[in-house]
Enzyme design. Structure first.
Site, PDB file in Angstrom:
ATOM      1  N   SER A  49       0.865  -1.192   0.000  1.00 53.27           N
ATOM      2  CA  SER A  49       0.000   0.000   0.000  1.00 53.27           C
ATOM      3  C   SER A  49       0.891   1.228   0.000  1.00 53.27           C
ATOM      4  O   SER A  49       2.088   1.139   0.252  1.00 53.27           O
ATOM      5  CB  SER A  49      -0.873   0.021   1.255  1.00 53.27           C
ATOM      6  N   ASP A  50       0.324   2.390  -0.303  1.00 50.78           N
ATOM      7  CA  ASP A  50       1.101   3.600  -0.069  1.00 50.78           C
ATOM      8  C   ASP A  50       0.996   3.920   1.425  1.00 50.78           C
ATOM      9  O   ASP A  50       0.224   3.303   2.164  1.00 50.78           O
ATOM     10  CB  ASP A  50       0.655   4.762  -0.956  1.00 50.78           C
ATOM     11  N   TRP A  51       1.755   4.887   1.841  1.00 48.88           N
ATOM     12  CA  TRP A  51       1.885   5.208   3.272  1.00 48.88           C
ATOM     13  C   TRP A  51       0.512   5.495   3.902  1.00 48.88           C
ATOM     14  O   TRP A  51      -0.125   6.508   3.594  1.00 48.88           O
ATOM     15  CB  TRP A  51       2.796   6.419   3.432  1.00 48.88           C
ATOM     16  N   GLY A  52       0.059   4.586   4.735  1.00 53.67           N
ATOM     17  CA  GLY A  52      -1.211   4.792   5.434  1.00 53.67           C
ATOM     18  C   GLY A  52      -2.433   4.759   4.532  1.00 53.67           C
ATOM     19  O   GLY A  52      -3.537   5.111   4.971  1.00 53.67           O
TER      20      GLY A  52
END
Ligand code: NOJ
Length: 754
Positions: free
Chosen positions: A289-292
């Site tokens: 995933s991307d950050w958060g």
């Protein structure tokens, strides 16, 4: 059960798996992966899907829960599959040691980092490198970054970013390869090869992560993280091809994206991740995933809460959770309640383990932890030569009225004006890895290699009010003009003025969208004063995106687009200014006449009202206050020599391939390189098609007077397109091709496909 015992069991299981015959066509490590998976508890499997940031270098919003001690504890429990932002052999070894020697199964971590255009030795920003149109040089530059990253314990980079970007307001255009899917796709391949080499387990290669899957570059109005709403023909023909190209080049991981795509967040998007990537394209690596971004599906209002977000992301094919902490928190319960099948968890874990095997981490978890190699490789002298080479090739000569450039090497009094001229930091650009602050060669320093001239430096005005850092807004000076008088005086009393202006290195990049894209702060005002003082003026435009240079185009005789060129910036610029390198760069993104034209790109559609009907009729697709075309179009870039084109011919061969021949002559005074570009137009099709599309290019070098005949081959891949359902088709009919030195090339011919 004792830890040591289990580690031995795992090793034995792996050893016996190794000796078992592999089924034909199987992935090389499949049996080992399966054996290991069979030893893992559900919690340990979910642990592999959990990625934590390191403990100090935050490249996103600081975590709102959890702390370093929780991360350490989970490492010990075998509940962490990867960490990011831990660099340097000493630090990486520390966390790897916990994972390998203290956890029950001892599964090594994969260590990620945003090595975007260098680690310590900085290459130009990716958009600048795209201007080189030189795939070998881009591959070599990517390899330099990969070597330094690998030597520092990193075995996975979050690059290349292959998002097509057509809106210069979006700060992240600096990280991509511009507006065109064909060029972006070829660069994606070159970068993947540069990072991964031929053998992923080589201690100096690292795994690539193609991002952001998908559509991030189409964020509405160029505002970062904004909504993306695009039709399927744009998705299939423009957004997806560079991702597919990176995959075909062997990219082993993908990163999804913050944006939603047509109503579904990319992170929870099954159509993108399961149907296209893992289904149709057969991707066998993993998606992070991307950050958060898993947690962000809650504010997107696509998930009710963290648990729902974890469920939706995992079901949709996001294999690893970067910094949301939601998989580790909720997936076990979701499996136990039957809301998600354990087979989906197994699939994600298999993918992650597979890449770890390929990296050689099971053979030696400390493969990337060699202090000697770290000392030898990081900042190695020939890396500087490598980044200088690509820096020169990335510079684009936008305008050169009266052949003002190149400058003579002696006898000139040169006024060097602008805060960016002496700036040793901005050229490092955004996403600068671990580059030392102020470590670039400034323009002023680069000029010192030409001591035959005298240089008088006056900054005129500060660009920024304080030294910016990655996480802070850049504060621009808009009122202190106290240095203007000295700059104007220097301009007046010199033979020539070199104005170095543009963006601070932190004015582009993530979360650095701008609604105005002129020269920031007082620079425009200063430039106008300088022109009044001396008409012989050269503008070096240093930026992370196309700027609005309309005024400069009208009033400045010579303009050099230098981007943020990395460690060797000043040397590269000086070599171009004095003609020791004949500029060969071509724009990978159109430069607009005004911000109101954005998004602007050469391969737009015709519309139903493309032409000015003349007389007083206003009802055609245009602006009342600015022309439709770009100030400097895609593919544009001048040289100190001239190239002429002749004998454009096409010939159809029996196998349906169209051969295109063109002769190019260096008809100017010096040797030089030209990027010969081929554009294609399909006259009538079952969906509306662009007015022209890049379908081939070759970068050639010609001595003065030299001539070369080049051949391009147009196969189905170049002649066809994807329909709205994602089916690739080639339709009969008439096509026009143009060949020349930019997207506005006018030499053309037609052919017909039956
Ligand atoms: C957020 C960015 O969008 C992504 O490109 C990057 O790789 C991660 N942060 C990790 O730093």
């Amino acid at each position: 059960m004792k830890k040591g015992f289990l580690i031995l069991t795992v090793m034995a299981a792996l050893a016996s798996a190794c000796s078992r015959p592999q089924p034909k066509e199987a992935l090389p490590y499949e049996t080992q992966v399966d054996s290991l998976l069979s030893l893992m508890t559900l919690e340990e499997k979910i642990g592999q899907m959990n990625q934590y940031n390191g403990f100090w270098d935050v490249t996103g919003p600081a975590p709102s829960e959890g702390d370093a001690s929780m991360k350490y504890e989970n490492l010990r429990k075998g509940l962490v599959g990867s960490m990011l932002n831990i660099t340097g052999v000493e630090e990486v070894r520390k966390v790897q040691k916990i994972a390998v020697e203290e956890s029950r199964l001892g599964i090594p971590l994969i260590i990620g980092f945003d090595m975007i255009h260098g680690m310590k030795t900085m290459s130009p920003i990716p958009l600048a490198e795209a201007a080189s149109w030189d795939m070998e040089a881009i591959e070599a530059s990517s390899r330099i970054g990969a070597r330094e990253a690998a030597a520092m314990g990193v075995n996975w980079t979050f690059a290349p970013m292959v998002d097509v970007g057509r809106d210069a307001r979006w700060g992240r255009v600096m990280e991509g390869s511009g507006e065109d899917p064909y060029l972006t796709a070829l660069i994606a391949k070159a970068r993947v090869k540069g990072y991964q080499g031929d053998d992923l387990s080589d201690p100096l290669t690292i795994a690539a992560c193609v991002k952001h899957f998908a559509g991030y570059g189409f964020s509405e109005s160029g505002r970062d993280y904004n909504t993306v709403d695009v039709g399927t023909t744009t998705l299939y023909n423009t957004i997806l091809p560079p991702f597919k190209a990176a995959l075909d080049a062997g990219a082993r991981t993908f990163m999804n994206s913050f944006n939603d795509l047509n109503g579904i967040p990319a992170t929870g998007n099954s159509f993108l991740q399961r149907e296209i990537l893992k289904g149709e394209w057969g991707f066998t690596g993993f998606v992070v995933s991307d950050w958060g971004s898993i947690g962000e599906m809650v504010p997107h209002r696509y998930a009710a809460d963290g648990k729902d977000a974890a469920l939706k992301a995992a079901k949709a094919g996001s294999d690893m959770d970067m910094e949301s902490y939601l998989y580790i928190k909720h997936l076990k319960e979701l499996v136990e309640s039957g809301e998600i099948e354990e087979s989906l968890i197994d699939d994600a874990v298999r993918r992650i383990l597979r890449v770890k095997f390929e990296l050689g981490l099971f053979e030696d978890p400390y493969r990337y932890c060699n202090e000697e190699l770290e000392k030898e490789i990081v900042g190695q002298a020939d890396h500087q030569a490598g980044v200088l080479d690509i820096a020169k090739k990335s510079i684009v000569l936008l305008k050169n009225e009266g052949n003002l450039l190149p400058l003579q090497k002696s006898g000139l009094k040169v006024a060097v004006i602008g805060a960016l001229a002496s700036d040793k930091d901005s050229p490092l650009g955004s996403w600068r890895g671990l580059a030392e602050t102020n470590s670039a060669v400034s323009v002023l320093e680069g000029l010192q290699a030409y001591p035959g001239n005298t240089y008088r430096y006056a900054k005129g005005a500060d660009l920024v009010l304080e030294q910016p850092v990655f996480l802070k807004e850049v504060k621009i000076n808009s009122s202190d003009r106290s240095g203007f008088a000295e700059a104007i005086q220097a301009a007046r009393s010199s033979d020539i003025v070199l104005a170095v202006m543009g963006e601070n290195g932190f004015q582009s990049g993530e979360a650095r969208s701008r609604s105005e894209i002129g020269l920031p702060g007082l620079q425009q005002e200063l430039l106008e004063e300088l022109v009044k003082a001396n008409k012989k003026i050269i503008l070096v435009s240093m930026s992370g995106r196309p700027l609005d240079l309309s005024w400069a185009d009208q009033n400045i005789p010579a303009i050099v687009q230098s981007w943020h060129l990395g460690s060797q910036s000043g040397n590269a610029i000086a070599q171009v200014i004095f003609g020791d390198y004949n500029p060969s760069g071509k724009l990978p993104m159109s430069f607009p006449r005004s911000v109101g034209q954005l998004p602007i790109y050469y391969n737009q559609k015709s519309t139903g009202r493309p032409n000015d009907p003349g007389s007083d009729i206003v009802f055609w697709s245009h602006y009342a206050d600015v022309k439709n075309d770009a100030l400097y179009p895609f593919g544009h870039g001048l040289s100190y020599t001239a190239f002429s084109y002749s004998d454009l011919k096409t010939e159809k061969s029996a196998d349906g391939v169209v051969d295109v021949n063109i002769t190019v002559t260096n008809s100017g005074p010096v040797s030089g390189e030209e990027v010969v570009q081929l554009y294609l137009k399909d006259h009538v099709a079952s969906i509306t098609r662009p007015i022209k599309e890049l379908k081939g290019f070759q970068k050639i070098s010609l001595n003065t007077g030299e001539q070369k005949t080049l051949q391009f081959k147009l196969t189905d891949a170049e002649l066809g397109f994807f329909d709205g359902t994602g089916k690739f088709i080639v339709e009969p009919g008439t096509f026009t091709i143009w060949v020349g030195g930019s997207s506005s090339a006018d030499m053309s011919t037609e052919f017909t496909l039956d």
